[in-house]
Design an enzyme around this catalytic site. Structure first.
Site, mmCIF file in Angstrom:
data_model
loop_
_atom_site.group_PDB
_atom_site.id
_atom_site.type_symbol
_atom_site.label_atom_id
_atom_site.label_comp_id
_atom_site.label_asym_id
_atom_site.label_seq_id
_atom_site.Cartn_x
_atom_site.Cartn_y
_atom_site.Cartn_z
ATOM 1 N N ARG A 134 68.538 46.791 -86.875
ATOM 2 C CA ARG A 134 67.989 45.473 -87.227
ATOM 3 C C ARG A 134 67.108 45.022 -86.080
ATOM 4 N NH1 ARG A 134 65.856 41.589 -89.881
ATOM 5 N NH2 ARG A 134 66.987 39.653 -90.259
ATOM 6 N N GLY A 135 65.803 44.948 -86.319
ATOM 7 C CA GLY A 135 64.827 44.729 -85.271
ATOM 8 C C GLY A 135 65.096 43.558 -84.351
ATOM 9 N N ASP A 162 67.668 42.112 -83.542
ATOM 10 C CA ASP A 162 68.913 42.202 -82.763
ATOM 11 C C ASP A 162 68.783 43.120 -81.547
ATOM 12 O OD1 ASP A 162 69.943 40.585 -84.679
ATOM 13 O OD2 ASP A 162 71.235 42.094 -85.609
ATOM 14 N N THR A 163 68.147 44.304 -81.735
ATOM 15 C CA THR A 163 68.215 45.312 -80.665
ATOM 16 C C THR A 163 66.897 46.013 -80.366
ATOM 17 O OG1 THR A 163 68.775 47.093 -82.223
ATOM 18 C CG2 THR A 163 70.614 45.833 -81.304
ATOM 19 N N GLU A 178 68.561 51.742 -96.533
ATOM 20 C CA GLU A 178 68.389 52.899 -95.663
ATOM 21 C C GLU A 178 69.735 53.589 -95.417
ATOM 22 O OE1 GLU A 178 64.912 52.558 -92.522
ATOM 23 O OE2 GLU A 178 66.848 51.980 -91.691
#
Length: 880
Positions: A23-24, A26-27, A89
């Protein structure tokens, strides 16, 4: 493996090692970015999917990247489940993981707990509830299943852990999985499918009840490693752990074993060994931890190193269903395993071992591989077709030679192929020889001497006679021949004939050539006259002369002080030969003269003498002095048109093997043959005028083999033959034999009796059934119509009856059994009113406990029979 980069948001670049899902927000700029950068530096082909940066039109390409990746790393953060795309995904990853055992999922629980992903808390459950409100339960259900599936997979729980340590651990594990995922194979694999099938049958990986070893053995360059790699690639994903230990012979004695131990532990146990662990510590770990895992192991190139053998033995404690493949040039490793209880085809408890001998390529397969390598096509150009076949024939089907020579020819002009081929016939290719020479270099001095003798002089020759020479030279042939066989350098075929691969033969001859390139006479072995006479030196130990010269004088041999092996065709020894050839052990003279003209020619150390040509009764053409004065063990005489009677044998006190063949006028064997108390082998072939064997044959109490072939005038064997209690083989083939003497029952050790093509033999003495040691009986081509009842009392017997009259009866019995089986298959009665009552009880069926070989039919043997029990009788029918 080529490492291609994959940029964010693109699915180009072919297959990937790793697909990162995260999740972009977030990390993206923290943990994921660090992991991505360090994985790329480690050479890992990685696809980073950033759902925040994804162009909508690239969605299908990204899904394709999921399919084309081998390892999936989802990074579960607090908001991961809020992303519909991350969940889609993940679902696609799980589907791909379930469809292919080669796929792996390595989850990272970044700032969540595994039970959050299992949907046991509100963290992900609330996000999924919101998705259900928007999209419906049907679409969200697979997402839930994917989350709970991945949550059960062991991964990394990052709470209270240092991110750097986790990243390092992830990279190590991924790197190991990439390295052992597939072994590199040659671009062209030809003729390997059948071999893979053979090994897979031996491995029987579906059977999880035992541990199996398959030992693939054969000469260097024959494709053992390639086959092991292909098998490994085919099966590794079906095991809980797998490791391929390669280049074992190249590992240094001091540190090689430690390196292999560390790799094995890392591959199977995902554990990095502390530097303080020594050899014993690691072995204890392997022994204690392996029983819990079903693993696939390959030890490629095993040798006699005791530490490596300890490592292999500890692997016998692997969990049930484990499979261990060993490739080796040296079968000597087997006894070391057997010392721990391992025997061929069965170990102890639930562990088994199977041996698989690697054979040369079939000519058609070798030709196909050569054309791909040399011409880059399956079809040779018309003008190169014959040349291609010549080259392939030169390689002897050795894959190494095909590959090296084919690749070499590809780099040169086709117009130079002929000259290159001519050179290869004289001087083997250096790279091929270098790799084959590894086995030669590992031999001891005595073994090397015997190998070079074989390569230069004994290809396809009988080994027994050569053994006498080597023993006389203190080369310990019985031991060293076993070494050569175990190291896959030679084979013994047809009971006693030496087989050596053409490339190994050429290796031996090239080693001799390299001893002195400029001065052939300084080499140890010469096999051309031009290389020998007048230029030979004390270095020469063996030579063959093919010449039309009439005479040889002492000057021709004056320099050859150490020759122990000499063969000549034609000519004569003339003049004073005192002190000439003092070390000679073997002398073979084809087309020998009617009378030896040499004076003072005494060969005190001769053990093998082979003469063919104009031998006369009087003094055996002058050779008797040489025979008597020596320690002669083997005498082979052949092809004399004038010899009518053999001379006296009384003084041949050391003789152990006597061969008389191709004497069209020989009518009598001297009675003194009974004086040969040490004779263990007597062969008489094509002596059509020989009327009988003397009664004194019965005095040869040491005799083990008596062979009489193509002597049509011999109608009876002497009664004294029954005295030969140590005789194990009696072959009387294509003679005028009418009957066997009853005294044959005295041959208590006889195992093999051949009476083939004795067409006057129409009955078999009941005494044959009394030969309790008899295991092979050949009656092919005889006129025997009935076998004596006593024959059925023998415990194990193989019977050949090709073209004999009795075969007709056996075929009738076979048809009877087929009809009987049909009757039984229908479930019909075999009571007193059944159609087989007469035949069933009146005929003692051949086939049990015997084995019968009938031309054009399957071998009939007790283990291959259907068995029916009828009123206490046993009826046996051969399998179709």
């Amino acid at each position: 493996m080529a490492r291609e980069e994959a940029n964010s948001g693109t699915a180009t670049g072919g297959d990937y090692d790793v697909f990162l899902s995260f999740r972009g927000p977030d990390t993206r700029n923290t943990f994921t970015d660090c992991l991505y950068v360090f994985m790329r530096k480690a050479g890992i082909r990685i696809f980073r999917d950033d759902e925040e940066l994804r162009p909508g039109e690239k969605i299908l390409e990204i899904l394709r990247a999921v399919e084309n990746s081998h390892i999936y790393i989802p990074i579960f953060s607090k908001n991961y489940a809020s992303s519909r795309w991350c969940l889609r995904e993940l679902t696609r990853m799980v589907e791909s993981y379930g469809q292919s055992p080669e796929k792996q999922i390595l989850p990272i629980f970044y700032d969540v707990d595994p039970w959050d992903v299992k949907l046991e808390t509100d963290l992900y459950t609330s996000a999924l509830t919101k998705h259900e409100e928007d999209l419906g339960c049907t679409e969200v259900k697979p997402w839930k299943e994917a989350l709970t599936t991945v949550a059960r997979i062991k991964g990394w729980h990052m709470k209270d852990q240092r991110q750097g340590e986790v990243i390092d651990d992830v990279i190590k594990k991924v790197s190991r999985m990439i390295i052992i995922r597939k072994r590199d194979l040659p671009t062209y694999l030809v003729g390997i499918d059948d071999r893979i099938e053979d090994i897979e049958k031996l491995l029987n990986h579906a059977d999880t009840g035992d541990v199996r070893f398959v030992i693939i053995h054969g000469m260097g360059g024959i494709g053992k490693t390639t086959l092991a790699k292909a098998i490994f690639n085919e099966l590794f994903s079906r095991f809980e752990g797998h490791s391929f230990l390669s280049n074992i012979p190249e590992s240094s004695p001091c540190h090689g074993i430690v390196k292999m131990q560390r790799k094995l532990v890392a591959d199977l146990l995902n554990f990095s060994l502390p530097e303080t662990f020594d050899f014993e510590d690691v072995n204890n770990m392997i022994r204690n931890r392996l029983p819990n895992k079903r693993v696939l192991l390959v030890f490629d190139g095993m040798d006699e190193n005791d530490q490596f053998m300890q490592l292999v033995r500890h692997c016998t404690s692997c969990g049930p269903g484990s499979r261990i493949i060993i490739t080796t040039r040296d079968k000597c490793v087997f006894p070391k395993i057997k010392a721990e209880g391992l025997e061929e085809n069965i170990l102890t408890g639930y562990t088994k071992i199977f041996l698989y001998e690697m054979k040369e390529m079939h000519f058609d397969h070798a030709l196909q591989l050569f054309k791909k390598l040399a011409i880059n096509t399956d079809s040779a150009l018309f003008d190169l077709y014959d040349l291609s076949r010549e080259v392939v024939a030169l390689t002897g089907g050795l894959p190494l030679a095909v590959e090296v020579i084919g690749s070499h020819l590809r780099t040169i002009s086709k117009t130079k192929w002929k000259s290159t081929l001519k050179k290869l016939k004289e001087i083997p290719h250096e790279e091929v020889q270098r790799k084959l020479k590894i086995s030669y270099d590992a031999l001891g001095h005595e073994t090397k001497e015997i190998f070079l003798d074989i390569a230069c002089f004994f290809v396809n020759k009988k080994i027994t006679d050569a053994m006498y020479m080597w023993e006389a030279c203190d080369l310990f042939s019985e031991v060293e021949i076993d070494v050569l066989i175990n190291k896959s350098l030679i084979k013994i075929v047809d009971r006693d004939r030496i087989w050596i691969h053409d490339q190994l033969r050429d290796l031996g001859r090239e080693i001799v050539r390299q001893e002195s390139i400029g001065k052939p006479g300084d080499r140890s072995r010469l096999w051309f006259l031009e290389m020998a006479l007048n230029i030979g030196t004390k270095n020469v130990v063996a030579l063959t002369m093919c010449t039309s010269r009439c005479n040889f004088t002492r000057e021709d041999f004056a320099n050859l002080k150490n020759v122990r092996f000499l063969e000549s065709d034609g000519g004569n020894f003339v003049g004073n030969f005192e002190d000439i050839l003092p070390q000679l052990k073997w002398l073979c003279w084809r087309n020998c003269p009617p009378k030896l003209q040499a004076n003072n020619f005494v060969l005190n150390h001769l053990v093998v003498l082979k003469l063919s040509g104009h031998i006369t009764t009087e003094g055996w053409s002058g050779w008797v002095k040489i025979m008597v004065a020596s320690k002669l063990k083997v005498l082979n005489l052949a092809r004399s048109k004038s010899l009518i009677k053999t001379p006296c044998f009384s003084e041949f006190v050391s003789l152990e093997r006597l061969i008389l063949k191709d004497f069209p006028r020989l009518a009598e064997i001297d009675h003194s043959i009974g004086k040969l108390e040490r004779l263990i082998y007597l062969k008489i072939k094509w002596c059509p005028c020989l009327r009988e064997l003397p009664e004194e044959i019965g005095c040869l109490t040491a005799l083990r083999e008596l062979i009489l072939i193509q002597s049509c005038s011999v109608c009876y064997l002497p009664d004294s033959i029954g005295n030969l209690r140590r005789l194990s083989r009696l072959i009387v083939e294509d003679t005028g034999l009418v009957k066997l003497p009853d005294t044959i029952k005295g041959l208590v050790d006889l195992e093999h009796l051949c009476l083939a093509y004795c067409r006057s033999l129409n009955s078999l003495s009941d005494a044959v059934g009394g030969l309790k040691s008899l295991t092979h009986l050949d009656l092919s081509g005889t006129t025997i119509e009935e076998l004596p009842p006593s024959l059925w009392d023998l415990e194990v017997l193989t019977l050949w009856m090709d073209s004999s009259k009795i075969e007709t009866q056996l075929m009738r019995y076979r048809l009877l059994m087929e009809e009987l089986d049909h009757w039984l298959d229908q479930g019909r009665s075999l009571g007193p009113d059944g159609p087989f009552k007469t035949a069933m009880f009146s005929v003692r069926l051949p086939g049990y406990p015997m084995e019968i070989l009938i031309p054009g039919q399957r071998a009939i043997a007790a283990p291959g029979f259907h068995e029916h029990h009828l009123s206490g009788s046993r009826i046996l029918k051969s399998l179709p």
